[in-house]
Design an enzyme around this catalytic site. Structure first.
Site, PDB file in Angstrom:
ATOM      1  CB  VAL A 179      -0.964  -0.003   1.204  1.00  0.00           C
ATOM      2  CG1 VAL A 179      -1.699   1.340   1.314  1.00  0.00           C
ATOM      3  CG2 VAL A 179      -1.965  -1.139   1.080  1.00  0.00           C
TER       4      VAL A 179
ATOM      5  CD  GLN B 127      -7.426  -7.833   5.476  1.00  0.00           C
ATOM      6  OE1 GLN B 127      -7.133  -6.909   4.721  1.00  0.00           O
ATOM      7  NE2 GLN B 127      -8.657  -8.130   5.789  1.00  0.00           N
TER       8      GLN B 127
ATOM      9  NE  ARG C 273     -10.583  -3.280   5.236  1.00  0.00           N
ATOM     10  CZ  ARG C 273     -11.304  -3.821   4.269  1.00  0.00           C
ATOM     11  NH1 ARG C 273     -12.373  -4.528   4.566  1.00  0.00           N
ATOM     12  NH2 ARG C 273     -10.961  -3.649   3.009  1.00  0.00           N
TER      13      ARG C 273
ATOM     14  CB  VAL D 252      -8.662   2.536   8.110  1.00  0.00           C
ATOM     15  CG1 VAL D 252     -10.122   2.508   7.697  1.00  0.00           C
ATOM     16  CG2 VAL D 252      -8.075   3.926   7.964  1.00  0.00           C
TER      17      VAL D 252
ATOM     18  CG  ASP E 282     -15.096   0.565   1.557  1.00  0.00           C
ATOM     19  OD1 ASP E 282     -14.901  -0.652   1.523  1.00  0.00           O
ATOM     20  OD2 ASP E 282     -14.509   1.337   2.332  1.00  0.00           O
TER      21      ASP E 282
ATOM     22  NE  ARG F  19     -12.475  -2.219  -3.207  1.00  0.00           N
ATOM     23  CZ  ARG F  19     -11.825  -2.628  -2.121  1.00  0.00           C
ATOM     24  NH1 ARG F  19     -12.445  -2.591  -0.932  1.00  0.00           N
ATOM     25  NH2 ARG F  19     -10.578  -3.066  -2.199  1.00  0.00           N
TER      26      ARG F  19
ATOM     27  CG  HIS G 193     -12.333   0.408   5.184  1.00  0.00           C
ATOM     28  ND1 HIS G 193     -12.824   0.257   3.905  1.00  0.00           N
ATOM     29  CD2 HIS G 193     -11.077  -0.109   5.161  1.00  0.00           C
ATOM     30  CE1 HIS G 193     -11.912  -0.314   3.150  1.00  0.00           C
ATOM     31  NE2 HIS G 193     -10.843  -0.555   3.886  1.00  0.00           N
TER      32      HIS G 193
END
Length: 314
Positions: free
Chosen positions: A15, A83, A89, A123, A149, A152, A176
């Site tokens: 990331v 992860q 998460r 997050v 999201d 998306r 999230h």
């Protein structure tokens, strides 16, 4: 003195480097400082990006230590343990809070005025943790929240209606994660409400909307199952957020920030529409949610609050 085009990135994993590439390629940062426990990796990543200057212009990318972040206006935090396939998460939380304690201490010592963008998962809870652990004002700690999201959902709706995703106006809010929800009452394409209307010969009824939301919620897991991690889309999200702050755009974005009364919620971090600019997170937008959406937001807050007491941050 802070330099608006000096950006720090803590964590040079997938990331962090997707964000670095987007910032570099879009010419958003004049100087990128990469921080990682593995100094050699950070150096290698910096060297690799620097070799592309012939195509983007003179940009400086270098590995550094926390002390090198003193001039950075914005610091992106992507560090944390990875992860695992099938891991939620929220299950990442306890393993990552310990990492954040060290980061917060170093950033407060060397870059106390910088604005922090949190992109590590989970997050919402790690944004809350950083706000608690850092001495900087809370509005200067922002999580990427449901921006990913949301794009998306807009992408899926655009595919369904065969339109440009930029013409789709729809939001994912809340956590999230699994309790996030779509604000269908306000979703529209070019001003035409999606719910209850035919748009360009197509409709998206309740079953269609439920299916799209399920795809959004399951997107990260589907990608991780196939390639082991997600990185490119969140890298672009981070770059967009950095540009929004640098240019003081005042854009309204679904980012993670602390709620102290908005939507009837207190002392919780999750995503709602917030004005974002050079000072960080501004006032929340009073979005007219319907009763079902308000209940979904309250549920998201309840899910997250169930983990806060166990953080040991008081």
């Amino acid at each position: 003195m802070l330099h608006p085009h000096t950006i720090g990135i803590v964590g040079t994993g997938q990331v962090g480097m997707a964000a670095a590439y987007a910032l570099f390629q879009q010419r958003i940062a004049n100087e990128l400082i990469l921080i990682d426990r593995d100094r050699a990796r950070a150096e290698g990543e910096a060297m690799d990006l620097m070799h592309a200057q012939g195509y983007v212009g003179r940009r400086r990318v270098r590995a550094g230590d926390y002390a090198d972040l003193a001039r950075a206006q914005i610091i992106i935090v992507t560090a944390g343990v990875a992860q695992r396939p099938g891991e939620s998460r929220l299950e990442l939380l306890q393993r990552n809070v310990a990492v954040f304690r060290e980061i917060a201490e170093q950033l407060d010592r060397h870059a106390p005025e910088a604005l922090l963008l949190i992109a590590s998962n989970p997050v919402d809870l790690l944004t809350y943790a950083m706000e608690q652990l850092s001495s900087r004002p809370r509005h200067r700690v922002i999580g990427t929240g449901t921006m990913l999201d949301t794009t998306r959902l807009r992408t899926l709706l655009a595919e369904h209606f065969q339109v440009d995703p930029r013409s789709v106006h729809a939001l994912i809010l809340g956590e999230h994660g699994d309790s996030e929800f779509a604000v269908w009452s306000q979703a529209n394409i070019g001003g035409t409400p999606i719910r209850g209307h035919t748009i360009l010969g197509k409709r998206c009824d309740q079953s269609c909307r439920d299916a799209l939301l399920a795809k959004v919620r399951g997107a990260a897991g589907s990608i991780i199952e196939r390639k082991g991690y997600t990185n490119w889309a969140i890298g672009l999200v981070i770059a967009h957020l950095v540009r929004t702050i640098q240019e003081d755009q005042g854009s309204v974005l679904p980012v993670t920030t602390r709620l102290d009364g908005a939507y009837g919620l207190h002392d919780i971090c999750l995503s709602i529409p917030v004005r974002v600019g050079i000072e960080g997170a501004g006032a929340p937008l009073p979005l007219p949610l319907d009763d079902e959406e308000r209940a979904a937001l309250a549920h998201s807050a309840e899910v997250l609050r169930g983990f806060i007491d166990g953080l040991g941050l008081d």
